[in-house]
Design an enzyme around this catalytic site. Sequence first.
Site, PDB file in Angstrom:
ATOM      1  N   PRO A  25      13.079  16.600 -35.824  1.00 42.16           N
ATOM      2  CA  PRO A  25      14.129  16.968 -35.791  1.00 42.16           C
ATOM      3  C   PRO A  25      15.035  16.657 -34.730  1.00 42.16           C
ATOM      4  O   PRO A  25      14.497  17.832 -34.045  1.00 42.16           O
ATOM      5  CB  PRO A  25      14.917  17.742 -36.844  1.00 42.16           C
ATOM      6  CG  PRO A  25      13.733  18.189 -37.052  1.00 42.16           C
ATOM      7  CD  PRO A  25      12.645  17.590 -36.824  1.00 42.16           C
ATOM      8  N   CYS A 108      16.012  26.921 -35.177  1.00 40.24           N
ATOM      9  CA  CYS A 108      16.585  27.043 -34.137  1.00 40.24           C
ATOM     10  C   CYS A 108      16.963  28.134 -34.047  1.00 40.24           C
ATOM     11  O   CYS A 108      17.424  28.945 -34.416  1.00 40.24           O
ATOM     12  CB  CYS A 108      17.554  25.790 -34.362  1.00 40.24           C
ATOM     13  SG  CYS A 108      18.877  25.374 -33.002  1.00 40.24           S
ATOM     14  N   HIS A 179       6.085  24.919 -36.076  1.00 40.46           N
ATOM     15  CA  HIS A 179       6.599  24.621 -34.595  1.00 40.46           C
ATOM     16  C   HIS A 179       5.422  26.425 -33.900  1.00 40.46           C
ATOM     17  O   HIS A 179       6.329  27.549 -34.460  1.00 40.46           O
ATOM     18  CB  HIS A 179       7.920  25.277 -34.279  1.00 40.46           C
ATOM     19  CG  HIS A 179       8.547  25.085 -32.196  1.00 40.46           C
ATOM     20  ND1 HIS A 179       9.695  24.848 -31.205  1.00 40.46           N
ATOM     21  CD2 HIS A 179       6.964  24.705 -31.882  1.00 40.46           C
ATOM     22  CE1 HIS A 179       9.440  24.376 -31.132  1.00 40.46           C
ATOM     23  NE2 HIS A 179       7.830  24.368 -30.436  1.00 40.46           N
TER      24      HIS A 179
HETATM   25  C1  LIG Z   1      17.013  17.820 -27.606  1.00 38.38           C
HETATM   26  C2  LIG Z   1      15.988  19.381 -28.477  1.00 38.38           C
HETATM   27  C3  LIG Z   1      16.783  18.683 -29.976  1.00 38.38           C
HETATM   28  C4  LIG Z   1      15.986  19.721 -30.669  1.00 38.38           C
HETATM   29  N1  LIG Z   1      17.536  19.801 -32.474  1.00 38.38           N
HETATM   30  C5  LIG Z   1      16.103  20.122 -33.547  1.00 38.38           C
HETATM   31  C6  LIG Z   1      16.930  20.227 -34.695  1.00 38.38           C
HETATM   32  O1  LIG Z   1      18.469  19.580 -34.869  1.00 38.38           O
HETATM   33  N2  LIG Z   1      15.917  20.591 -35.572  1.00 38.38           N
HETATM   34  C7  LIG Z   1      15.043  21.289 -35.073  1.00 38.38           C
HETATM   35  O2  LIG Z   1      14.435  22.048 -36.545  1.00 38.38           O
HETATM   36  N3  LIG Z   1      14.753  20.972 -34.387  1.00 38.38           N
HETATM   37  C8  LIG Z   1      15.104  20.385 -33.030  1.00 38.38           C
HETATM   38  N4  LIG Z   1      14.370  21.168 -32.244  1.00 38.38           N
HETATM   39  C9  LIG Z   1      12.907  21.181 -32.108  1.00 38.38           C
HETATM   40  C10 LIG Z   1      11.836  20.211 -32.229  1.00 38.38           C
HETATM   41  O3  LIG Z   1      12.364  19.829 -33.514  1.00 38.38           O
HETATM   42  C11 LIG Z   1      10.638  20.321 -32.252  1.00 38.38           C
HETATM   43  O4  LIG Z   1      10.494  21.483 -32.659  1.00 38.38           O
HETATM   44  C12 LIG Z   1      10.495  20.983 -30.630  1.00 38.38           C
HETATM   45  O5  LIG Z   1      10.803  20.111 -29.599  1.00 38.38           O
HETATM   46  C13 LIG Z   1       8.772  21.490 -30.314  1.00 38.38           C
HETATM   47  O6  LIG Z   1       8.544  20.100 -30.595  1.00 38.38           O
HETATM   48  P1  LIG Z   1       8.052  19.013 -29.065  1.00 38.38           P
HETATM   49  O7  LIG Z   1       6.899  19.910 -28.492  1.00 38.38           O
HETATM   50  O8  LIG Z   1       6.530  17.716 -29.645  1.00 38.38           O
HETATM   51  O9  LIG Z   1       8.828  18.538 -28.882  1.00 38.38           O
HETATM   52  C14 LIG Z   1      15.119  20.195 -30.971  1.00 38.38           C
HETATM   53  C15 LIG Z   1      13.763  19.531 -29.505  1.00 38.38           C
HETATM   54  C16 LIG Z   1      14.525  19.082 -29.039  1.00 38.38           C
HETATM   55  C17 LIG Z   1      14.103  18.366 -27.603  1.00 38.38           C
END
Ligand SMILES: Cc1cc2nc3c(=O)[nH]c(=O)nc-3n(C[C@H](O)[C@H](O)[C@H](O)COP(=O)(O)O)c2cc1C
Length: 351
Positions: A25, A108, A179
Amino acid sequence: MSYVDAATFAKPVVGGGFYPLSVAPMMDRTDRHFRYFLRQITRRTLLYTEMVTTAAILHGDRQHLLGFSPVEKPLVLQLGGDNPQELAQCARIAEEMGYDQVNLNVGCPSDRVQNGNFGACLMAQPQLVADCVAAMLNATHLPVSVKHRIGIDNLDRYEDMANFVRIVSQAGCQRFTVHARKAWLQGLSPKQNRDIPPLRYQDVYRLKQEFPHLFIEINGGIVNLEQVQQQLQLVDAVMVGRAAYDHPYLFATADREIYGETMQPLSRYEVAEAMCSYIDEWVAKGLKLSQITRHMLQLFSGQPGSKVWKRHLTENSCRPQADSAVVREALMRVSEFSAVSTAECLTQSWC
Ligand SMILES: Cc1cc2nc3c(=O)[nH]c(=O)nc-3n(C[C@H](O)[C@H](O)[C@H](O)COP(=O)(O)O)c2cc1C
């Protein structure tokens, strides 16, 4: 023609609804248009909405906030909230609207979310999260999962996370997306909280070892399918966030490599072409073209012509009456560019 057809939805999913690969998400990114676009690339990967708060759902424009195309399924609604009754109501609404799962955001760290007492700060209140999950499970037949961090502030030992998972799982939650970074609730922005705290994958592997009956999904810093495959040796599933947005075509081989499908994926051109009728439907309803094309800018990332593609879409999508013709023109530019590159490659030994 769209890549996804009705017969696809009828197919049983590997692991009885336990999807080994998902796209995270992401606020302002994983809206319905991005999800529809990504579905042209992978039809089996589990997709998530952006986080939607219970207050928004209960008091806002529900269709606008929660509406989606069946093509986007399997789809999880991520909720933000801390009130068991309100979360239960929203889980029921999710089921009525046809979502496949519901997820609670306990990861978050933003100030706004903390002020509402939800998101990552809930890791300090495992019993409240357990009550929320129990209420949601009671209200719906949908699977309910929790997405959390490995810790927050000084509550960041493995034992603290294991205690959180134990209490929440005793309330009936069987799926956890972790995460693999802690979050600092003061002093770091949400963006910094996605980069600065170090990744601690070992804590997630240990969680899976100590709670083998739970479905544990790992998230954070995973950028290609090779890494996904490696992680799947140690945990049940992998969630990819930023890499999915920045390199969406990475997922073209996911159905084959992760889900054992035999069908050929669409090429990048076919993906763009498949978006055209969708685009015109939405433009006819009054949507600005850029609301869709902004999610398509990275389709050619790493390919010759990527800059030309992005520039054409960016410069032309905001024009009045812009429609799918802009996408087709951009495709032409890419193909012209690639032809030149190919010709150059044939004559230049350095290529
Ligand atoms: C622009 C952006 C918005 C995000 N919004 C949410 C969100 O609405 N809910 C959530 O649980 N995590 C949110 N995240 C975190 C991601 O879901 C994820 O946990 C985080 O980016 C780590 O994963 P990655 O390293 O693969 O990007 C967001 C991340 C980004 C970059």
